[in-house]
Every structure is written in C-alpha cells, then in structure tokens.
Design an enzyme around this catalytic site. Structure first.
Site, mmCIF file in Angstrom:
data_model
loop_
_atom_site.group_PDB
_atom_site.id
_atom_site.type_symbol
_atom_site.label_atom_id
_atom_site.label_comp_id
_atom_site.label_asym_id
_atom_site.label_seq_id
_atom_site.Cartn_x
_atom_site.Cartn_y
_atom_site.Cartn_z
ATOM 1 N N GLY A 1 -4.139 -35.447 72.035
ATOM 2 C CA GLY A 1 -3.846 -35.798 70.646
ATOM 3 C C GLY A 1 -4.959 -35.482 69.662
ATOM 4 O O GLY A 1 -5.859 -34.691 69.934
ATOM 5 N N CYS A 2 -4.866 -36.136 68.517
ATOM 6 C CA CYS A 2 -5.752 -35.832 67.391
ATOM 7 C C CYS A 2 -7.215 -36.126 67.678
ATOM 8 O O CYS A 2 -8.102 -35.567 67.051
ATOM 9 C CB CYS A 2 -5.327 -36.617 66.160
ATOM 10 S SG CYS A 2 -3.777 -36.068 65.453
#
Lengths: 255, 352
Positions: free
Chosen positions: B137-138
């Site tokens: 993810g981010c």
C-alpha cells in the site's frame, strides 16, 4: 542584534531570566528591564524547559522592580557594522513559541510595558496590569518596526486603533489599554499577584491538549479561510475528544 | 544505522503525459451522483495525470480486470523507466551501474515481478540483486527504503535503487457510489525512483543520510483500507474507511516520538517533513497530532493538489520538490512519513 555570547560566558554572568515552578504554575521572570540577545537565548532555554520537561499548566510572565519590560537594549547594536536581521528573526521565533505553548499564559504587567515588552505581552493568552502600568509601542517613533506587532496588534484592538498606537507611539495607561482590549484586567497597584491568581483560577483545569489546540485554531482563523480551517478543526476535535480529559467529562455526565 | 551511512543520492519521478482536471474526469465518465461530483470538486485535488480508458456509449470506462492489469504493467514499465532515467542520468549513470533494485507496487499484480521486467527492458545487469515489495500500500515506499538503506550501508561503494511504480487508475471502478468515488477522485498515476548508496560517488545536490527508521502497525484497524474482489464488476476494488484519517492521526505521534526520542531530538528540531499525500483529512490529522504547520506540509499538499495521491511514491515527489526549493542546509534534520493499510505508519529520519 548580534548573536549572543557563548554558553560558558553566559553562566559566568548574572542570568537575565528565571524560571520557577510552584504547583501547576511556572513563573517566568525577566530579570532585567531591557531585552538583550542574551535574554532572547535564555528565554529560548526557558521555553525548551517549559515545552519538554514542565508539567505546569500555566505560565506567568512578569518583570521585576516595577518594570515589566522596556523593549530592546540598544547595547547589542553596533552603528559602525552592517545591521543584522537574524536577531530579530530569533525574537519572532521566540514569540511564536510563547504564543503556541500548550499551557495557559498570563502576562503579569507592572510598570513600563514597552516595545518588545508589549509584543511579548500580546502573545500571552491574558494580560493583567497594575493601574500604574503603561503600554507603549514606540518602535516606529525610534525608526524601526514593532516586530510582528504589526501583524498582531490590530487583531486585538482593530486596525484603526492599531495604526494610531503604532504610528504615534504614545504611552497608554492601563485603564485606557483595558478599554480598547489591549489589557484584559487592571489590578490596583500592589495587588497584581491576587489579580493574576484570580485569572489562573478562571482558566479551570486548562487541559493541555485542548488548550494547545484551541489556541492554535484561534490563531489560524486569521490566516485561513473557514473552508481551509474546518478540516483542521475536525482533526483537532477528534484528537481532543480522544483524550482522557473529555472521557472524564463523559464519566461525570454519567456516560 | 552502522557507518558508513546510506545516503539518498538522487531522485527521479514520472507521471503519464495526459493531465486531467477533476471536472474533465467527471465529464468523461458522465458522473451523475451529486455527492460523488462534490467529492471530485473539493479543492484539495485539482488535477491528476492519469491513464484513462475510452468511455462507452453510456460514459462507462471500457476496461475489464485484464485490461487494468495490462495497464498497470505497461504504466509501471513506461513511467518506471522514465523515473529511473531521471534519477540516474544527471549523475552520468545507467541502469547497468545499479547493483541492487527494489521495486514497490500495490496497484497491480504481475509475475515475473516488476524488477524482472525492468531487467528485461531497461538494461539492468542480469546479475543485479533484486527484491519486489508488493501489496503493502501507500506506506510501502518506506518499507522498501528501509532494506535498501541497509543493503547500501552494508555494501559501501555500490548503488541501490528503489522504484515506487503505481498506476492507481488500474484500481478504478465506476459505479457512481461514494465508496468508489473516494478512490476515483483521489488517486493519481506516477512513479518515483531513488538512488541510495554509502561511500559512493558525490551527488549532484543534497544527499541526506538515512539515519533510522521506525514503524507502527495498528492491527485493530485491519479493515480500514483493503482490497476487495467485486464479483459484480469482476475487478479488485480499493476500500477506504471514512475514519482512516483520524485513526492515522491519533497514532501518528507514536512512531515519530520513538524515532526522534532515540536520537534525542524534538519535533522543533525537524526542519523538513516529507509526508505521504494521503488526502487532505489525513494531512490535517497528522498536522494537529504531530504538531506541525501548514508550512511543514506544503509539499505534501502541493503534490496532492497537482498530482493526487500517488500511492507509495508520493513522499518522494515531495522530497523532490523540497530539493528544488533550495532551502535545505547541511545539518538539517528531516522526517519522512508514509501511511497506509494495516493500518501502517512508517517513518524515516534524515540528516542532510
């Protein structure tokens, strides 16, 4: 203002400020009537202490011997050398730290409150002054500028009054300053401590997180639009209601 | 971290050639739901660079999951190649000079991985060490940078490269709901590459040491950000809980406090904050918890406004903007901070 002297020289001489904490109140005293670069450094050290190591919920800033603070000490300037703006920057950074402190702050003013002293009083949350005190922004009269007092003063007294106060630089009695919102409470001469104690009591618990966030949002209201600020408010509010202080309030409310 | 310290020697970024305003995206796909339209037209994201598909007669995008996966692969190659070139070229380097490659991506899945694709197409050595950080993810840019920094520190004189390759438009689903509207209005496409090395060639500009890393996972919020298979669309959908900003905000000062505390530093000692452009609410939550100002998040906000949330490489776009600003001084401390699913907060301490 030139850069201050080295730390070892500093300790050898008398200190320019003192910090003394009693119960929940930290007393920050300006021990000399005018602001030197050394005082700026020592105020910075006092703020390090207050920000990092102090459990006090309140800070009272005062002078000694009938002078709150009479502004810049010109002894730090050398007319034959190029002028240095760095000292002024340090001073402004210091004022911002006082302004943002996560504690309720009171300027306890007795006597002259002039120039930089008046700027310092402006960044406190409340200003209490004895009747004999005099507030004065005389910098422009003297050929320089009242720090970011140009940014702050009008927020307290309105633009019209701020222009007159800064451009004419006239001394303003405590009573007159109270009428225009520059001073919050006027105490009788000799009764400053009692008036300050009453103001501190009025703050109640002064929960550190709620106090810090409330002050920050108020300050930001001058720099941001409502639309920009409401997101900040929601983030701050979520942080506030997640603290034990608010949970205690809920408990007391039987929740 | 043991001496010699790993330093960030260069950064390069790339975005797709076509820039869309939020209104243009609404127009293109004929978004009707007023709530979704409002989401798009909020002022925090103004434009993004995207690989957008053609619309069919009803204004629906024409990509199925297979097309989205192809788009991710092609985008990762094109943008990754540009970002790598942008990082290496100013130093007179070529991919063949790189000794270790770490590729980070969460917006598509491929096997062989992105690093193998880069070797095949971009001229990296076949003997180069590789790793792919997939599906984190981010926050994953810092999960990748951590082992890259350690590799570089333990291989003085050699070069490590990390590439964050995200094609977020490969996650778009159009169903006119708020759930997909949040994703479709926020995320943009972009790749970033950073070159890291210890005791190696001089950098063209500031080359901060990667002093330390600190992680924080909030397992109670496992579901706050996650991928979900949407059988009705035949696509993966990224789901973002509305409380994410506040959860991250409440926890953000924990890793920051530990990271700085280990080095005897205070918040006010940190001059540069390079925070993931997660969204305006996340940025606000971090601001008011960590106690930093709008000025501190100016690049985070700037990247969000012009490019959107670029996933794992977002913070490197901010880092690039900080360097271009020319305000960094030797001795300055900086903190990198990324947030994402898990929920995860990753931090790194920089010394310029």
């Amino acid at each position: 203002m030139a850069e201050g002297s080295k730390a070892e020289e500093r300790t050898a001489r008398a200190r320019t400020v003192s910090l003394h904490t009693e119960a929940e109140v930290a007393h920050l005293r300006l021990l000399r009537p005018t602001i030197t670069m050394r005082m700026v450094h020592e105020l910075g050290e006092a703020l390090d202490q207050l920000e990092d190591h102090s459990a006090a919920r309140f800070v009272v800033i005062s002078g000694v011997d009938g002078v709150f603070c009479a502004g810049i000490d010109f002894a730090d300037f050398r007319p034959d050398a190029p002028m240095d703006i760095h000292g002024f920057h340090k001073w402004e950074q210091l004022l911002v730290r006082v302004e943002k402190l996560g504690k309720a702050t009171v300027a306890a003013i007795d006597g002259p409150c002039r120039g930089g002293g008046a700027q310092l009083a402006l960044v406190c949350d409340v200003r209490v002054a004895t009747a004999r005190s005099v507030v004065q922004f005389d910098e422009i009269h003297l050929g320089f500028l009242p720090g970011m007092g140009t940014w702050r003063l009008a927020k307290y007294v309105g633009l019209g009054r701020a222009k007159r106060l800064l451009l004419q630089g006239a001394p303003v009695s405590a009573a007159a300053a109270e009428r225009i919102g520059l001073i919050d409470v006027v105490a009788e001469d000799g009764a400053l401590d009692a008036a300050v104690a009453a103001e501190l009591a009025a703050f109640g618990p002064a929960h550190p997180v709620a106090t810090e966030l409330g002050k920050r949002l108020l300050l930001e209201s001058y720099a941001e639009s409502f639309e920009e600020n409401i997101g900040g408010f929601l983030a701050a509010q979520h942080r506030a209601i997640s603290q034990s202080a608010f949970l205690d309030t809920l408990k007391k409310a039987g929740r | 971290m043991s001496t010699p310290a790993a330093r960030i020697l260069a950064v390069g970024t790339a975005t797709p050639p076509t820039r869309y305003t939020q209104a243009e995206v609404l127009e293109r796909f004929r978004v009707a739901n007023p709530a979704v339209r409002k989401l798009f037209l909020a002022p925090h994201v103004r434009s993004r660079h995207l690989y957008l598909p053609a619309a069919d007669a009803e204004g629906r995008p024409t990509e199925d999951q297979a097309a989205l996966l192809r788009k991710h692969r092609k985008g990762a190659l094109a943008l990754g190649g540009q970002a790598i070139h942008a990082a290496l070229e100013p130093l007179g380097l070529r991919p063949a000079d790189v000794d270790y490659l770490c590729c980070v991506s969460s917006t598509g899945f491929m096997l062989p991985g992105i690093s193998a694709m880069y070797v095949k197409h971009l001229g990296f050595r076949t003997s180069m060490h590789r790793a792919d950080v997939v599906g984190m993810g981010c926050n994953a840019g810092l999960n990748g940078l951590n082992p890259v920094a350690w590799w570089a520190a333990s291989h003085p004189g050699r070069l490590a490269l990390m590439v964050c390759a995200e094609v977020n438009s490969a996650l778009y689903i159009y169903d006119d709901t708020m759930a997909t509207g949040v994703v479709n209005s926020l995320f943009g496409d972009g790749c970033a590459a950073v070159l890291v090395g210890a005791d190696v060639l001089p950098s063209a500009g500031p080359a901060p040491a990667l002093v330390d890393f600190e992680s924080h996972l909030i397992p109670d919020t496992w579901d706050a950000m996650h991928y979900e298979w949407r059988q009705d669309h035949g696509k993966f959908s990224f789901v973002l809980d509305r409380d994410v900003p506040y959860v991250l905000g409440l926890n953000a000062d924990l890793p920051v406090g530990r990271l700085l505390g280990r080095h005897g530093l205070r918040r006010r000692d940190v001059r540069h904050w390079l925070i993931h452009s997660g969204g305006r609410k996340v940025i606000d939550a971090i601001k008011y918890t960590v106690g930093i100002t709008e000025h501190d998040v100016r690049h985070t906000v700037g990247v969000l406004g012009e490019l959107g949330n670029l996933g794992s490489g977002s913070f490197l776009f901010s880092y690039q903007r900080l360097l271009r600003e020319g305000v960094v001084q030797t001795g300055d401390w900086g903190v990198m901070m990324t947030m994402g699913p898990g929920s995860t907060i990753e931090t790194a301490l920089l010394r310029f």
